[in-house]
Motif scaffolding. Structure first.
Motif, PDB file in Angstrom:
ATOM      1  N   VAL A 122       0.735  -1.467  -0.128  1.00 38.95           N
ATOM      2  CA  VAL A 122       0.044  -0.065  -0.015  1.00 38.95           C
ATOM      3  C   VAL A 122       0.444   1.211   0.285  1.00 38.95           C
ATOM      4  N   ARG A 123       2.052   1.300   0.529  1.00 40.36           N
ATOM      5  CA  ARG A 123       2.707   2.243   0.552  1.00 40.36           C
ATOM      6  C   ARG A 123       2.842   2.908  -0.628  1.00 40.36           C
ATOM      7  N   ALA A 124       3.887   1.888  -1.092  1.00 43.00           N
ATOM      8  CA  ALA A 124       4.060   2.135  -2.848  1.00 43.00           C
ATOM      9  C   ALA A 124       3.327   2.011  -3.933  1.00 43.00           C
ATOM     10  N   VAL A 125       1.511   1.726  -3.515  1.00 41.97           N
ATOM     11  CA  VAL A 125       0.807   2.735  -4.056  1.00 41.97           C
ATOM     12  C   VAL A 125       0.945   3.895  -3.586  1.00 41.97           C
TER      13      VAL A 125
ATOM     14  N   ILE B 265      -4.378   9.031 -12.933  1.00 39.20           N
ATOM     15  CA  ILE B 265      -5.083   7.947 -13.354  1.00 39.20           C
ATOM     16  C   ILE B 265      -4.517   6.414 -12.910  1.00 39.20           C
ATOM     17  N   ILE B 266      -4.486   5.441 -12.142  1.00 39.50           N
ATOM     18  CA  ILE B 266      -3.782   4.346 -11.664  1.00 39.50           C
ATOM     19  C   ILE B 266      -4.849   3.655 -12.550  1.00 39.50           C
ATOM     20  N   VAL B 267      -4.742   2.888 -13.206  1.00 33.29           N
ATOM     21  CA  VAL B 267      -5.003   1.894 -13.979  1.00 33.29           C
ATOM     22  C   VAL B 267      -4.046  -0.189 -13.290  1.00 33.29           C
ATOM     23  N   GLY B 268      -4.654  -1.196 -12.471  1.00 34.07           N
ATOM     24  CA  GLY B 268      -4.718  -1.673 -12.398  1.00 34.07           C
ATOM     25  C   GLY B 268      -4.509  -3.101 -12.748  1.00 34.07           C
ATOM     26  N   ASP B 269      -3.517  -4.463 -12.173  1.00 37.78           N
ATOM     27  CA  ASP B 269      -3.820  -4.965 -13.297  1.00 37.78           C
ATOM     28  C   ASP B 269      -4.451  -6.284 -11.610  1.00 37.78           C
ATOM     29  N   SER B 270      -4.257  -7.711 -12.096  1.00 40.86           N
ATOM     30  CA  SER B 270      -4.698  -8.593 -10.675  1.00 40.86           C
ATOM     31  C   SER B 270      -3.235  -8.755 -10.549  1.00 40.86           C
ATOM     32  N   THR B 271      -2.655  -7.633  -9.630  1.00 37.40           N
ATOM     33  CA  THR B 271      -0.928  -8.462  -9.168  1.00 37.40           C
ATOM     34  C   THR B 271      -1.284  -7.730  -7.855  1.00 37.40           C
ATOM     35  N   GLN B 272       0.054  -8.085  -6.686  1.00 37.01           N
ATOM     36  CA  GLN B 272      -0.151  -8.146  -4.783  1.00 37.01           C
ATOM     37  C   GLN B 272      -0.564  -6.717  -4.858  1.00 37.01           C
ATOM     38  N   PRO B 273      -0.291  -5.455  -5.223  1.00 39.15           N
ATOM     39  CA  PRO B 273      -0.250  -4.049  -4.985  1.00 39.15           C
ATOM     40  C   PRO B 273      -1.015  -3.527  -5.218  1.00 39.15           C
ATOM     41  N   ILE B 274      -2.238  -4.633  -5.843  1.00 39.44           N
ATOM     42  CA  ILE B 274      -3.313  -4.296  -6.244  1.00 39.44           C
ATOM     43  C   ILE B 274      -3.953  -4.318  -5.481  1.00 39.44           C
ATOM     44  N   TYR B 275      -4.066  -5.462  -5.109  1.00 37.88           N
ATOM     45  CA  TYR B 275      -5.070  -6.729  -4.156  1.00 37.88           C
ATOM     46  C   TYR B 275      -4.774  -5.571  -2.565  1.00 37.88           C
ATOM     47  N   ALA B 276      -3.263  -5.671  -2.402  1.00 38.38           N
ATOM     48  CA  ALA B 276      -3.136  -4.275  -0.996  1.00 38.38           C
ATOM     49  C   ALA B 276      -4.161  -3.869  -1.286  1.00 38.38           C
ATOM     50  N   ALA B 277      -3.761  -2.734  -1.708  1.00 44.61           N
ATOM     51  CA  ALA B 277      -4.803  -1.556  -2.690  1.00 44.61           C
ATOM     52  C   ALA B 277      -6.242  -1.447  -2.456  1.00 44.61           C
ATOM     53  N   ASN B 278      -6.803  -2.041  -2.872  1.00 42.45           N
ATOM     54  CA  ASN B 278      -8.464  -2.463  -2.708  1.00 42.45           C
ATOM     55  C   ASN B 278      -8.852  -2.718  -1.310  1.00 42.45           C
ATOM     56  N   LEU B 279      -7.792  -3.443  -0.863  1.00 36.60           N
ATOM     57  CA  LEU B 279      -8.544  -3.786   0.550  1.00 36.60           C
ATOM     58  C   LEU B 279      -8.157  -2.495   1.669  1.00 36.60           C
ATOM     59  N   TYR B 280      -7.116  -1.459   1.118  1.00 35.95           N
ATOM     60  CA  TYR B 280      -7.018  -0.176   1.943  1.00 35.95           C
ATOM     61  C   TYR B 280      -6.293   0.705   0.851  1.00 35.95           C
TER      62      TYR B 280
ATOM     63  N   GLU C 104      13.720   1.121 -17.657  1.00 35.66           N
ATOM     64  CA  GLU C 104      14.645   0.811 -16.327  1.00 35.66           C
ATOM     65  C   GLU C 104      13.916  -0.548 -15.037  1.00 35.66           C
ATOM     66  N   ARG C 105      14.639  -1.067 -14.495  1.00 38.14           N
ATOM     67  CA  ARG C 105      14.782  -1.377 -13.518  1.00 38.14           C
ATOM     68  C   ARG C 105      15.055  -0.853 -12.428  1.00 38.14           C
ATOM     69  N   LEU C 106      14.335  -1.877 -11.068  1.00 44.39           N
ATOM     70  CA  LEU C 106      15.024  -1.054  -9.506  1.00 44.39           C
ATOM     71  C   LEU C 106      14.697  -2.009  -8.737  1.00 44.39           C
ATOM     72  N   ALA C 107      16.184  -2.361  -8.107  1.00 46.28           N
ATOM     73  CA  ALA C 107      16.053  -2.915  -7.250  1.00 46.28           C
ATOM     74  C   ALA C 107      15.540  -1.976  -5.514  1.00 46.28           C
ATOM     75  N   ASP C 108      15.005  -1.381  -5.427  1.00 42.53           N
ATOM     76  CA  ASP C 108      15.335  -0.237  -4.661  1.00 42.53           C
ATOM     77  C   ASP C 108      13.961   0.356  -4.614  1.00 42.53           C
ATOM     78  N   ILE C 109      12.552  -0.448  -3.894  1.00 41.70           N
ATOM     79  CA  ILE C 109      11.976   0.928  -3.843  1.00 41.70           C
ATOM     80  C   ILE C 109      11.503   2.510  -4.279  1.00 41.70           C
ATOM     81  N   ASP C 110      12.600   2.498  -2.893  1.00 39.61           N
ATOM     82  CA  ASP C 110      12.823   4.370  -2.606  1.00 39.61           C
ATOM     83  C   ASP C 110      13.302   4.702  -3.959  1.00 39.61           C
ATOM     84  N   ALA C 111      13.222   3.542  -5.324  1.00 39.17           N
ATOM     85  CA  ALA C 111      13.763   5.169  -6.212  1.00 39.17           C
ATOM     86  C   ALA C 111      12.959   5.203  -7.235  1.00 39.17           C
TER      87      ALA C 111
END
Length: 526
Positions: free
Chosen positions: A358-361, A372-387, A497-504
Motif C-alpha cells: 500500500v505504501r508503494a501505491v 489515473i492509476i489503472v491496475g491489473d491483478s497483482t499484489q499491490p493492487i489487491y493490497a490497495a483495494n483493501l485499503y 529501467e529496472r529498480l531494485a530499491d522501491i525507494d527509487a
C-alpha cells in the motif's frame, strides 16, 4: 453514393465518438472506407482483447462510451473477455463487428470466420445485441445503444453488420440522437428516506462505482449527517483525505464492525458484490437491516431486500435527499471518531507485506498528484483495494474485483491516457499479468499515449501461490519465468529501467512523466 459503412462513421461522429479501437480485417474493410476520411481517431491494438480493454479504460477515465471495431468470428470472440469485464463493472462499451453475408448466416457452409450463431453468442454477454439487416435500421440501432448508456446501468452493447449490408446505399441518413436520461428519484421514496435519516444517530454511507461522479453531493451529505463514507474499490478517489472518508474494503472486519454499529446505512451505486463485500469468502458480510439503497438499475434494486429503494443517478438522488432533510437536523454521533477508528483498525488488519505494498501505491500517488492509476491483478493492487485513499475521483480502477480479467491493466491504461491526455497515467501490473497483454505497449507508442507501465516483478503468480499454500495445496503452475521486460520494452522502442530499491520509484516516475513518452519501470521484488 454513401454506403452503410460510411454512414456508420458519420453517425458515430454525430453521437460524439472521437476514438475507436480496432484491428481491420476483410470483414470490416467497408467500415474503414468512411473512417479514413473522418475526424475519428483510430487506435490499432495488437489483439482484439486489447481493443476491448482500451475501450473500457477510455470509458472509465473519460466518462463517455468506448468504441471497438472487430471482425466477425475470432475478432469478436477475442473481445468477449473485455466485454465480460465491462459488464461486471457497468462500463459503457460499444462493440461493432462484421458478420458474414446475410444469406449465409446459420447455414454452416464453412465461410471464413463463420460462427453458428454469432448474435446468439453475444446476447449472453452484451446487455444488447443488434443486427443491422437494412440501411434504414442503422440510425435506430446506434440510438438504442447510446440511449442505454445514458439512461440506465451501462455495459457492453454489440451491433453487427453483415458484409453485404455494409455496401448498401445509405444516403441522407441523420443520427437519431437521444436525450434519454436516468429516471428521476421518486418523491415518495425520497420522503421515506428523509424520515429514516431524521431518526438516525449513527448513519453510515456505502459508496460504490456508481457514485464516482457524485463527489460534491456525497461530501455534503456525509457532512450533513455526520456519516462515515466507506468506499469500495471503484469509488476510491471520492472525498480524498476527508475525515469522514473510510477508503477500506467492506471485506475487512473493522469495516464490517463499523457497518454493524450503524443504525442506518445509505448505499449509493454499489451492487454488494462478493469481491467487494466478502473478498475472503468467509460469509461474514451481513446486509444492513435498515438500508436506503440508491441505484440507477431497477434490476439491482430488486436483487436484495431494502428498506427504501431509490432508482436514480446517484448525484441526483443525493441532491434530492439533501433538499428533503429537515434544515434543523443535527449530525449523528461522532462520525469523525467512528471513521478514524475504522481507518486505523482496517489498516492494522493488513499483513506487513500488504501494508508495504500500500505504501508503494501511495508513492505513485504522491509522486504524480492527480494521476489515473489503472491496475491489473497483482499484489499491490489487491493490497490497495483493501485499503488505499486515491486523490482523484474515478482515478483508481482495476480488474482485480468483479470479473477479474488478468491482463486488463496495460491496454486499459492506454485507453485512459487517450481519453484524458492531460493526466499522468500509470499502469500497475505484475510480471504474470503483463505477459498476457505485453504487446499492447506498442500501441501506446503508436498513439502517443505516455503511459508509465510499472511492473511488479515477483517472478510468478505469487498471490495464487499464497492461496494454494493457505489451503494446503502444493503450488503447481505458479512460477512462469518472466522475460527481461526492459529489453522487450527497448525492442519496441520504449525506454525502460529496472529498480531494485522501491525507494527509487518516485524519482523514476517523475522522470518518466517528464519525458512525455511511454516508459516501463520494472520493480524487482525479492
Amino acid at each position: 453514393m454513401t454506403t452503410v459503412g460510411e454512414a456508420l462513421i458519420s453517425l458515430l461522429e454525430a453521437h460524439g465518438v472521437d476514438t475507436v479501437f480496432g484491428i481491420p480485417g476483410v470483414h470490416t474493410v467497408e467500415l474503414y472506407r468512411g473512417l479514413a476520411r473522418s475526424k475519428i481517431r483510430h487506435i490499432t491494438p495488437r489483439h482484439e482483447q486489447g481493443a476491448g480493454f482500451m475501450a473500457d479504460g477510455y470509458a472509465r477515465a473519460g466518462g463517455r462510451p468506448g468504441v471497438a471495431f472487430v471482425i466477425t468470428g475470432p475478432g469478436l470472440t477475442n473481445t468477449i473477455t473485455a466485454m465480460g469485464q465491462a459488464r461486471a463493472d457497468s462500463v459503457p462499451m460499444l462493440v461493432i463487428s462484421g458478420v458474414n453475408a446475410t444469406d449465409t448466416l446459420g447455414r454452416g457452409l464453412g465461410f471464413l470466420h463463420e460462427l453458428p450463431d454469432q448474435r446468439g453468442m453475444m446476447e449472453k454477454v452484451a446487455l444488447l445485441s443488434l443486427r443491422v439487416t437494412g440501411a434504414s435500421e442503422l440510425p435506430g440501432a446506434l440510438a438504442r445503444a447510446f440511449a442505454l448508456f445514458s439512461s440506465s446501468r451501462p455495459g457492453p452493447v454489440h451491433i453487427e453488420i453483415p458484409t453485404d449490408i455494409m455496401v448498401k446505399p445509405a444516403d441522407g441518413f441523420s443520427a437519431a440522437l437521444s436525450n434519454a436520461g436516468p429516471p428521476a428519484p421518486e418523491r415518495a421514496a425520497i420522503a421515506r428516506a428523509a424520515e429514516l435519516i431524521a431518526t438516525a444517530r449513527r448513519p453510515l454511507i456505502l459508496a460504490g462505482g456508481g457514485a464516482k461522479k457524485a463527489d460534491a453531493a456525497l461530501r455534503r451529505l456525509a457532512e450533513r449527517l455526520g456519516a462515515p463514507v466507506v468506499e469500495t474499490t471503484n469509488a476510491r478517489g471520492l472525498m480524498h483525505g476527508h475525515p469522514l472518508c473510510v477508503p477500506a474494503s467492506p471485506s475487512l472486519k473493522a469495516v464490517r464492525a463499523l457497518m454493524a454499529g450503524a443504525d442506518l446505512v445509505i448505499a449509493a451505486g454499489t451492487e454488494f458484490g462478493p469481491t467487494d463485500y466478502d473478498g475472503y469468502g468467509d460469509g461474514g458480510f451481513v446486509l444492513p437491516s435498515n438500508l436506503i439503497r440508491i441505484d440507477i438499475g431497477a434490476d439491482q434494486l430488486a436483487r436484495r431486500p431494502v428498506t427504501v429503494a431509490i432508482q436514480a443517478d446517484c448525484a441526483e438522488a443525493i441532491e434530492a435527499l439533501l433538499a428533503a432533510i429537515d434544515p434543523a437536523h443535527s449530525a449523528g454521533e461522532d462520525g469523525h471518531g467512528r471513521a478514524a477508528a475504522a481507518r486505523k483498525a482496517a489498516f492494522a488488519e493488513l499483513s506487513p507485506a500488504y501494508a508495504a505494498q500500500v505504501r508503494a501505491v501511495e508513492m505513485i500517488r504522491d509522486a504524480l498528484p492527480g494521476a489515473i492509476i489503472v491496475g491489473d491483478s497483482t499484489q499491490p493492487i489487491y493490497a490497495a483495494n483493501l485499503y488505499y485513499d486515491h486523490d482523484r475521483p474515478g482515478g483508481w480502477f482495476n480488474a482485480a474485483t468483479g470479473f477479474g480479467a488478468l491482463g486488463y491493466g496495460p491496454p486499459a491504461a492506454i485507453g485512459a491516457a487517450l481519453a484524458v491526455p492531460d493526466a499522468p497515467v500509470v499502469c500497475l501490473t505484475g510480471d504474470g499479468g503483463f505477459q498476457f497483454t505485453l504487446p499492447e505497449i506498442a500501441a501506446a507508442l503508436d498513439s502517443g499515449a505516455p503511459v508509465i507501465f510499472v511492473v511488479w516483478n515477483n517472478r510468478g503468480y505469487r498471490e495464487i501461490e499464497t492461496s494454494m499454500l493457505d489451503v494446503g495445496v502444493e503450488p503447481v503452475g505458479v512460477s512462469p519465468a518472466p522475460p527481461d521486460f526492459c529489453k522487450l520494452a527497448e525492442a519496441y522502442g520504449i525506454g525502460a529501467e529496472r529498480l531494485a530499491d522501491i525507494d527509487a520509484l518516485p524519482q523514476a516516475l517523475r522522470h518518466a512523466r517528464a519525458t512525455g513518452l511511454p516508459r516501463v519501470i520494472e520493480v524487482t521484488v525479492v
